[in-house]
Design a protein around this motif. Structure first.
Motif, mmCIF file in Angstrom:
data_model
loop_
_atom_site.group_PDB
_atom_site.id
_atom_site.type_symbol
_atom_site.label_atom_id
_atom_site.label_comp_id
_atom_site.label_asym_id
_atom_site.label_seq_id
_atom_site.Cartn_x
_atom_site.Cartn_y
_atom_site.Cartn_z
ATOM 1 N N LEU A 11 47.020 55.035 14.872
ATOM 2 C CA LEU A 11 45.829 54.969 14.578
ATOM 3 C C LEU A 11 45.074 54.053 15.097
ATOM 4 N N ARG A 38 44.330 67.854 25.152
ATOM 5 C CA ARG A 38 44.187 67.137 23.983
ATOM 6 C C ARG A 38 43.954 68.524 23.038
ATOM 7 N N ALA A 40 42.341 68.901 19.270
ATOM 8 C CA ALA A 40 41.841 68.622 18.066
ATOM 9 C C ALA A 40 42.116 69.722 16.907
ATOM 10 N N PRO A 87 35.818 58.681 17.013
ATOM 11 C CA PRO A 87 36.308 59.533 16.039
ATOM 12 C C PRO A 87 36.797 61.007 16.739
ATOM 13 N N TYR A 89 37.584 61.750 19.293
ATOM 14 C CA TYR A 89 39.041 61.823 20.190
ATOM 15 C C TYR A 89 40.245 61.953 19.587
ATOM 16 N N THR A 90 40.101 61.993 18.179
ATOM 17 C CA THR A 90 41.209 62.342 17.307
ATOM 18 C C THR A 90 41.850 63.723 17.582
ATOM 19 N N GLN A 116 50.144 61.857 18.488
ATOM 20 C CA GLN A 116 48.783 61.998 17.749
ATOM 21 C C GLN A 116 47.994 60.679 18.173
ATOM 22 N N VAL A 117 46.857 60.957 18.123
ATOM 23 C CA VAL A 117 45.844 59.924 18.348
ATOM 24 C C VAL A 117 44.942 60.149 17.185
ATOM 25 N N THR A 118 44.742 59.057 16.277
ATOM 26 C CA THR A 118 43.602 59.173 15.084
ATOM 27 C C THR A 118 42.809 57.968 15.257
ATOM 28 N N VAL A 119 41.546 58.173 15.555
ATOM 29 C CA VAL A 119 40.602 57.261 15.592
ATOM 30 C C VAL A 119 39.652 57.064 14.300
ATOM 31 N N ALA A 120 39.845 56.159 13.684
ATOM 32 C CA ALA A 120 39.319 56.012 12.172
ATOM 33 C C ALA A 120 39.203 54.428 11.784
#
Length: 121
Positions: A11, A38, A40, A87, A89-90, A116-120
């Motif tokens: 995250l 990736r 999504a 975001p 890019y998540t 997992q990449v989570t942009v928030a």
């Protein structure tokens, strides 16, 4: 058996940076190409960055200037450096490699399990 293992996801706040790693069980010198994909949520998997054995890198138009792919041949690792995270890019990011087993034939594909990449905020 060729194995690719991704790490470095998590995250992250928008605007930050992140470095993903892909450790290969084989010398990355053997790979015709290495790349990062990736996927999504509810979307198709897409190629975002690739690099040839000669070190020539290419990127999807949507990520140019924000993504950088590079390798460390000693560590048998391919990296994806992401800056100015957004975001959108998540996604789950997958390492991919191709090895030409028999000269003159199509390369064989290898995939990691994903990170997992989570942009928030």
């Amino acid at each position: 058996q060729v194995q690719l293992v991704e790490s470095g996801g998590g995250l992250v706040q928008p605007g930050g940076s992140l470095r993903l790693s892909c450790a290969a069980s084989e010398s990355i010198f053997r790979f015709y190409t290495m790349g990062w994909y990736r996927q999504a949520p509810e979307k198709q998997r897409e190629l975002v960055a690739g690099i040839t054995g000669f070190g020539v890198a290419d990127y999807a138009d949507s990520v140019k200037g924000r993504f950088k792919i590079f390798t460390d041949n000693v560590k048998n690792t391919t990296y994806l450096q992401i800056s100015s995270l957004r975001p959108e890019y998540t996604a789950v990011y997958y390492c991919h490699g191709q090895i030409i087993v028999v000269p003159g034939t199509s390369p064989r594909d290898y995939w990691g399990q994903g990170t997992q990449v989570t942009v928030a905020s």
